[in-house]
Design a protein around this motif. Structure first.
Motif, short mmCIF file in Angstrom:
data_model
loop_
_atom_site.label_atom_id
_atom_site.label_comp_id
_atom_site.label_asym_id
_atom_site.label_seq_id
_atom_site.Cartn_x
_atom_site.Cartn_y
_atom_site.Cartn_z
N GLU A 162 34.82 12.41 -21.56
CA GLU A 162 33.54 12.91 -21.04
C GLU A 162 33.75 14.11 -20.11
N LEU A 163 34.84 14.07 -19.34
CA LEU A 163 35.14 15.20 -18.47
C LEU A 163 35.45 16.45 -19.29
N ALA A 164 36.23 16.30 -20.36
CA ALA A 164 36.54 17.44 -21.21
C ALA A 164 35.27 18.05 -21.81
N GLN A 165 34.33 17.19 -22.21
CA GLN A 165 33.06 17.68 -22.75
C GLN A 165 32.24 18.39 -21.68
N GLU A 166 32.26 17.85 -20.45
CA GLU A 166 31.53 18.48 -19.35
C GLU A 166 32.12 19.84 -19.01
N VAL A 167 33.44 19.94 -19.05
CA VAL A 167 34.10 21.21 -18.76
C VAL A 167 33.75 22.25 -19.82
N GLU A 168 33.79 21.84 -21.08
CA GLU A 168 33.45 22.77 -22.16
C GLU A 168 32.01 23.27 -22.04
N GLN A 169 31.11 22.36 -21.68
CA GLN A 169 29.71 22.76 -21.52
C GLN A 169 29.56 23.73 -20.35
N MET A 170 30.29 23.48 -19.27
CA MET A 170 30.21 24.36 -18.10
C MET A 170 30.78 25.73 -18.42
N LEU A 171 31.84 25.78 -19.24
CA LEU A 171 32.42 27.06 -19.63
C LEU A 171 31.44 27.88 -20.46
N VAL A 172 30.60 27.19 -21.23
CA VAL A 172 29.59 27.88 -22.03
C VAL A 172 28.44 28.38 -21.16
N ASP A 173 28.03 27.56 -20.19
CA ASP A 173 26.84 27.87 -19.41
C ASP A 173 27.10 28.87 -18.30
N ASN A 174 28.30 28.87 -17.73
CA ASN A 174 28.57 29.69 -16.54
C ASN A 174 29.57 30.80 -16.88
N PRO A 175 29.14 32.06 -16.87
CA PRO A 175 30.06 33.15 -17.24
C PRO A 175 31.15 33.41 -16.21
N PHE A 176 30.99 32.92 -14.98
CA PHE A 176 31.99 33.15 -13.95
C PHE A 176 33.14 32.15 -14.02
N VAL B 85 45.48 16.09 -18.95
CA VAL B 85 44.05 15.79 -18.84
C VAL B 85 43.40 16.56 -17.70
N MET B 86 44.17 17.41 -17.05
CA MET B 86 43.65 18.18 -15.92
C MET B 86 43.25 19.57 -16.40
N PRO B 87 41.96 19.87 -16.44
CA PRO B 87 41.52 21.20 -16.88
C PRO B 87 41.93 22.27 -15.87
N ARG B 88 42.55 23.33 -16.36
CA ARG B 88 42.97 24.44 -15.49
C ARG B 88 41.87 25.50 -15.51
N LEU B 89 41.13 25.56 -14.45
CA LEU B 89 39.97 26.45 -14.37
C LEU B 89 40.12 27.42 -13.21
N ARG B 90 39.44 28.54 -13.31
CA ARG B 90 39.40 29.50 -12.22
C ARG B 90 38.15 30.37 -12.36
N VAL B 91 37.81 31.04 -11.28
CA VAL B 91 36.68 31.96 -11.30
C VAL B 91 37.13 33.27 -11.93
N HIS B 92 36.28 33.83 -12.78
CA HIS B 92 36.60 35.08 -13.46
C HIS B 92 36.66 36.21 -12.41
N ASP B 93 37.87 36.72 -12.16
CA ASP B 93 38.06 37.68 -11.08
C ASP B 93 37.28 38.98 -11.32
N ILE B 94 37.25 39.46 -12.56
CA ILE B 94 36.59 40.73 -12.85
C ILE B 94 35.09 40.63 -12.60
N GLN C 34 25.25 31.36 -9.60
CA GLN C 34 26.14 30.88 -10.65
C GLN C 34 27.60 30.96 -10.22
N LEU C 35 27.94 32.01 -9.49
CA LEU C 35 29.31 32.13 -8.99
C LEU C 35 29.63 31.00 -8.01
N GLN C 36 28.68 30.68 -7.16
CA GLN C 36 28.89 29.59 -6.21
C GLN C 36 29.01 28.25 -6.95
N GLU C 37 28.22 28.06 -7.99
CA GLU C 37 28.31 26.83 -8.77
C GLU C 37 29.67 26.71 -9.44
#
Length: 533
Positions: free
Chosen positions: A32-46, A350-359, A379-382
């Motif tokens: 469920e976490l992997a699905q949540e991460v994928e959805q967040m990657l789609v919704d948030n461009p940052f 199982v640990m998603p490696r995420l970061r804020v898009h620097d550009i 969105q950046l704050q989220e």
């Protein structure tokens, strides 16, 4: 009633959106976490998934470089005071952030700069597979194939049957009918729907076409039941066992077996034609009268039936559904004086490696007066809060797992019989957390140990009183009951009352009803069903 104004002072708990998200992420399973991460990657461009390049970490400032998430069970954990201060600071930042307008936020000093870099438990050199993939790789680099790759190579029952059907010389219509029946089988290899229902689902109200389909399905069913594994295509258990016995009879005739063995096979076939509940209850009296056989040959035939396969598709069940990817890995570490300690480590896969898009963040920082700046700022704050909450989720899982290993250290050395009584409140008090938080952490989270892979909830159990005034874990008592049953005489199995007496001899006070409940949880049959024929 007159309308009026009044002032009232009251207190209530308010959950900020960030805290709500933290609670939601904490209770999610790995999938469920992997699905949540994928959805967040789609919704948030940052938000973006960091690559395997090591420069993402090496180029980061020293204060934001990710720390290794590996601790020993003997390491000290944070004090309750520090935990409380950290939680208070987190809530203060959340409330301040929600109270300020997006235009007032200062990106150069918002207290969240540390979230722009990658975070993770291990470097990409050790864990070369992308996180969230669900695969568990060998850390020693010995080239072993992971479990999911093995699952993908596993042939399903339908694929196995389709491959056999290719060797049959059938016309187009008969081939289509056979393929339709193969696709209609359940995981156990049974045909649950009748031929009439299958024909009606295709032909509808056309009576003539329905009858023609029934005839073709009847022929296709005979072909299906001639394929491997023997018993596939049966409509019920009785037919499944009869198909296997028929195959054994044909094999015995070809090999020229003894007459006694042939009679035993035919008697077993006659038993399977009777109601299955008589066989399940081992009702020898009724079976003797119905089959016209003496009790001793009937016992031998029933023993032969017990060796048959009631679920022909068992070995073809998709093993990928049974794969459990652990969230935490426990490894033994030998310390001085021969004492064995255990290291508790998060599974980097199982640990998603995420970061804020620097550009994107840099462009937004330089164009504060542009149109739509406020929405993009939010969105950046989220994205920053999402990364922080995921990191906090894994930190909490690790702390709880570490506390469990400390409390149940004897289990990791000696097994189930050494399990200690443990309840959620014990861990909650130790870590300064609420019981509901411990419940969320231990649900659908798994730990790989030298004793096997277990859900975190497995290590919790109530205690039963002992003669010495202490308590014994219910898990240890169940293991002891299983040990007694495994060592019992097949001709004289132990009753629940006898098991209760044997536990009392071990100093454990356990009522007969409790023994029966534990036996049912272990899926151990009753005395009658365990008794050898």
């Amino acid at each position: 009633m007159k309308p009026g104004l009044s002032l009232r002072v009251s207190q209530h708990l308010s959950l900020t959106p960030q805290l709500q998200q933290s609670i939601q992420l904490l209770q999610l399973s790995t999938l469920e976490l992997a699905q949540e991460v994928e959805q967040m990657l789609v919704d948030n461009p940052f938000l973006e998934r960091s690559g395997d390049e090591a420069d993402a970490v090496s180029d980061a400032p020293a204060e934001i470089a990710p720390a290794a998430h590996e601790y020993s069970a003997s390491d000290s954990i944070s004090s309750e005071k520090e935990v409380g201060q950290a939680q208070a600071a987190s809530d203060s930042v959340a409330e301040a952030t929600s109270a300020e307008t997006p235009e007032a936020l200062n990106w150069e000093a918002d207290g969240m700069d540390g979230q722009d870099g990658e975070w993770g438990g291990e470097s990409s050199s050790e864990w070369d597979s992308p996180s969230g993939s669900g695969s568990t790789r060998n850390r020693d680099g010995d080239g072993e194939t992971d479990a999911i790759d093995l699952a993908r190579e596993h042939e399903s029952l339908t694929a196995f049957l389709h491959r056999q059907a290719l060797s049959l010389r059938l016309g187009a219509e008969d081939c289509a009918a056979l393929r339709f029946l193969i696709e209609s089988l359940n995981d156990d290899g049974y045909l649950e729907d009748s031929l009439q229902e299958l024909a009606q689902s295709l032909a509808g109200d056309d009576l003539e076409e329905r009858e023609e389909l029934e005839q073709r399905f009847a022929i296709a069913l005979k072909l299906l039941q001639s394929l491997e594994p023997v018993g596939v295509g049966a409509r019920d258990l009785s037919e499944c066992l009869q198909l296997q016995l028929r195959d054994l009879i044909h094999a015995a005739e070809d090999e020229g077996t003894t007459e006694a063995h042939m009679n035993r096979l035919k008697l077993a076939q006659a038993i399977c034609k009777q109601p299955m509940d008589l066989l399940a209850r081992r009702d020898l009296r009724k079976l003797t009268s119905l089959c016209g056989a003496r009790e001793e040959p009937l016992r031998e035939a029933m023993s032969l039936i017990a060796g048959l396969e009631p679920r022909p598709g068992r070995r073809f069940v998709d093993v990928e559904r049974n794969i459990i990817v652990p969230d935490v890995i426990v490894r033994p570490v030998r310390v001085s004086s021969g004492r064995v300690d255990f290291s508790v480590q998060l599974n980097a896969d199982v640990m998603p490696r995420l970061r804020v898009h620097d550009i994107y963040a840099g462009v937004l920082r330089r164009h504060k007066s542009s149109e739509g700046h406020a929405a993009l700022q939010q969105q950046l704050q989220e994205a920053r809060w999402f990364i922080k909450n995921i990191q906090q989720r894994f930190d909490t899982i690790l702390r709880v797992s570490q506390a469990i290993v400390e409390r149940q250290k004897n289990f990791f050395v000696h097994g189930e019989l050494a399990m200690r009584p443990l309840v959620l409140r014990d861990i909650a008090d130790q870590l300064g957390l609420h019981e509901s938080t411990i419940s969320r952490v231990t649900t659908a989270k798994y730990m790989a140990t030298p004793q096997g892979t277990f859900e975190l909830k497995y290590f919790f159990g109530s205690g039963l009183g002992t003669e010495t005034g202490g308590s014994a874990s219910s898990t240890a008592v169940r293991a002891l009951i299983k040990q007694f049953v495994d060592a019992e005489s097949p001709k004289k199995p132990l009753s629940d009352a006898k098991l209760a007496d044997m536990l009392k001899e071990q100093g454990i006070e356990c009522a007969r009803r409790t023994v029966a409940k534990y036996r049912e949880q272990l899926k151990i049959p009753t005395t009658t069903l365990r008794k050898a024929l």
